[in-house]
Design a protein around this motif. Structure first.
Motif: not given
Ligand SMILES: Nc1ncnc2c1ncn2[C@@H]1O[C@H](COP(=O)(O)OP(=O)(O)O)[C@@H](O)[C@H]1O
Ligand SMILES: [Mg+2]
Lengths: 404, 243
Positions: A290-291, A354-363, A367-371, A376-382
């Motif tokens: 995931l990371v 910021v988004n990636v930082s928060m997702i890694i923290k949750e991962a 306590s991953v929140q898939w939505n 984050t995945f979509v916005s970062t890729n775009v």
């Protein structure tokens, strides 16, 4: 865009980059060795310091020693962890000065006729002066507290017995709080908060030198023009070089994730042996994947920006100074994961870094929140794709390639 | 093989405003001849050669390279040209063989063709000894040979040299000059820029005198001398440019 040509460029740049000592240092040595080493040294210094302070006997100055009830005085004098210095004559202010200067660890002030007040069951008070800024002073207070508390408890029991009152009377109910968070989550919230910050910085640093070398370096060596007159297109060069930078950034990020987990856990076990429960971060292969999935497009954003900045610079040095300035824009947003109380929502999931930082923290705290992961995945890729496109356009500008 | 027609290039410069680096120049260069662009610093030589080799787009005018328009099919033009300038460098961490192979691939050659060509070039230039050590360790003369091999790996019919001897020691200069002659003898069309009058006299079949972006005269060196009635290019230059 011809895949074969991109592959040729990628292979050449990768070979070249992997022979560059500076790249190897930032891609391999810093994430694997330097950062963990630093953390371990700090942690050892800290735990060593705490241990030393714990072994030390506390120096406590007592005013009004003679007013203490006999058993309490006996307990204090008998305790091995104390050296008690009774002082009946000095002025209170002078005694407080001695605490401030660190000459003694704490000052206990027993009021005149304290023992009588206890016997008569009238209210009274013991004051303790200490220096919050000093660990050893804190230890002295803890030690005094525990002796005084047990004396207090004994006194209460004796009084209740004397008045023929059951102890239950003063305890109408108990309060028990039970923690429902898994240890993994607790660890994630504390130790895990540091991980994303460091991973993101390492990712940037891993991408930095190749980016400087692959673009500004071409200008400095005078090889850029030989590339421009070859049949490969500017776009093919951008993509080939971009993929190399992306790879080194991602490798640095993943290596630092693994090595930091080990060293943060080591650090935590050192510090927390004094407080009881030992926290540790642990994650499975799924978390690493995931990371990886989320760091890859982030490295893409970094690579496109670094490449564009680097090709704009006229020399290696110039590129270095631009990128040092750019650093701030990465460090600050990466820092957000360290702030308490910041929670992911759709707005944050759209803020780069910021988004990636928060997702890694949750991962890492499980306590991953898939939505939000998907957002984050979509916005970062775009964003990464858009920046790559801009980098290509940028590379086609004569005023950038032949900047005077 | 090269026909430049009314080529112009304007740069937008922060300090100087618009700079007419090349201002409507036309010339022709045939196979088997060395054509020299002779002019002082800032005359527009580099800009002209960059337009011919498609790294800069002309602001107006055209150039045909072996029948292909530089503005219309730049990729096709690039495959026909070999380029070498005094400032072209090497990849220090690669070996000569790796570097030349890389360029062979960029020019779309097959691995076996590259190998054959490298064997031929490296023995011709006497490079076998140092072909597999890192470029950063080479002497300046050796480096020059690597650059030469790089520029002709694809055996182009046209060679573009931009002040190729600038900053080189005598031995490396000689290597380059010999190489330029060999290109001509092999029937290539060679265009070459310099600010050194004697170099132009020695090397070129025909020259164009360029100054402030314009061509003031062109023709064989002897022609230019007899036209101006002086016995060396330096005086001819002053006379033609009129300063
Ligand atoms: N990329 C550029 N941006 C702005 N001005 C340029 C650029 N390249 C060249 N020039 C200007 O164009 C003129 C001709 O330069 P150049 O072609 O390099 O001359 P030469 O090679 O004959 O010395 C000079 O005045 C130079 O400053
Ligand atoms: Mg020049």
């Amino acid at each position: 865009m011809r895949i074969r040509t991109v592959e040729t460029i990628f292979k050449k740049e990768m070979t070249d980059t992997l022979r560059d000592r500076r790249t190897l240092i930032f891609m391999l040595a810093v994430p694997i060795a330097a950062i963990p080493l630093l953390l371990i040294v700090i942690s050892n210094l800290m735990t060593g310091q705490i241990e030393k302070e714990m072994e030390r006997t506390s120096m406590v100055l007592v005013q009004g020693m003679e007013f203490l009830p006999d058993d309490l005085r006996g307990d204090l004098n008998g305790a091995e962890s104390f050296t008690i210095e009774p002082d009946a004559n000095s002025d209170l202010n002078d005694m407080i000065e001695r605490v401030k200067s660190g000459e003694v660890d704490a000052l206990m002030v027993v009021p005149r006729s304290f023992d009588k007040a206890i016997a008569l069951e009238s209210p009274t008070e013991i004051e303790i002066f200490y220096d919050e800024a000093e660990i050893r002073s804190g230890f002295a207070v803890d030690r005094l507290d525990s002796i005084l508390a047990s004396f207090r408890k004994a006194t209460i029991s004796a009084r209740l017995q004397q008045h023929e009152i059951s102890e239950d009377v003063i305890k109408p109910f108990d309060i028990t709080s039970r923690n429902v968070a898994s240890m993994k989550k607790v660890a994630g919230e504390t130790l895990g908060a540091m991980l994303p910050y460091l991973i993101i910085i390492m990712c940037f640093m891993g991408a930095m030198y190749p980016a400087i070398d692959l673009a500004a370096g071409e200008k400095e060596r005078g090889t850029l023009e030989t590339l421009l007159v070859s049949p490969a297109s500017r776009g093919e060069f951008v993509v080939g070089k971009y993929l190399v930078i992306l790879s080194t950034g991602t490798v640095a990020a993943l290596l630092s994730m693994v090595s930091l987990t080990f060293s943060l856990n080591y650090m935590a076990s050192g510090i927390m042996k004094f407080t009881g429960e030992i926290l540790s971060i642990d994650f499975d292969l799924a978390t690493v994947i995931l990371v990886f999935m989320i760091v890859l497009p982030l490295a893409g954003i970094f690579s496109a920006i670094l490449l564009s900045v680097s090709i704009f610079a006229r020399s290696f040095k110039e590129a270095q100074s631009y990128i040092t300035a750019l650093n701030m824009f990465i460090i600050l947003p990466a820092f957000v994961s360290l702030l308490p109380g910041v929670e992911l929502d759709y707005k944050i999931a759209l803020i780069p870094v910021v988004n990636v930082s928060m997702i890694i923290k949750e991962a890492v705290s499980g306590s991953v929140q898939w939505n939000y992961v998907i957002a984050t995945f979509v916005s970062t890729n775009v964003l990464a794709a858009a920046l790559l496109y801009l980098a290509k356009k940028w590379f086609e500008r004569e005023s950038v390639l032949f900047r005077m | 093989m090269i026909q430049a027609k009314d080529l112009s290039k304007t740069f937008k410069d922060k300090k100087r405003g618009t700079v007419k680096a090349v201002d409507g120049i036309s010339f022709e260069c045939k196979a088997g001849e060395i054509f020299g662009l002779l002019g002082p610093n800032g005359a527009g030589k580099t800009t002209t050669l960059r337009m011919l080799s498609t790294s800069l787009k002309p602001t107006s005018g055209t150039a045909m390279i072996n029948g292909v328009d530089v503005a219309e099919e730049p990729e096709k033009v690039r495959g026909q040209i070999g380029f070498l300038s005094g400032n072209t460098g090497l990849y220090g961490r690669l070996t000569a063989r790796e570097m030349v192979t890389y360029f062979g691939k960029l020019y779309g050659m097959s691995a076996s063709d590259i190998k054959l060509r490298i064997d031929k070039l490296f023995s011709m230039l006497d490079m076998q000894e140092f072909a597999d050590g890192r470029n950063e360790k080479l002497s300046s003369g050796m480096k020059q040979k690597v650059s030469i091999a790089r520029s002709v790996i694809h055996d182009p019919p046209i060679m573009v040299f931009d002040e190729p001897t600038t900053g080189l020691d005598v031995m490396s200069s000689r290597t380059i000059v010999q190489f330029i002659r060999k290109c001509r003898d092999d029937g290539k069309c060679v265009i070459f820029s310099t600010h050194i009058m004697s170099e132009a006299t020695r090397l070129c079949d025909r020259i164009a005198i360029i100054h402030k972006g314009k061509i003031f005269a062109d023709g064989a060196v002897d022609e230019i001398l007899s036209r101006t009635g002086v016995d060396n290019l330096e005086d001819a230059f002053i006379k033609i440019v009129g300063e």
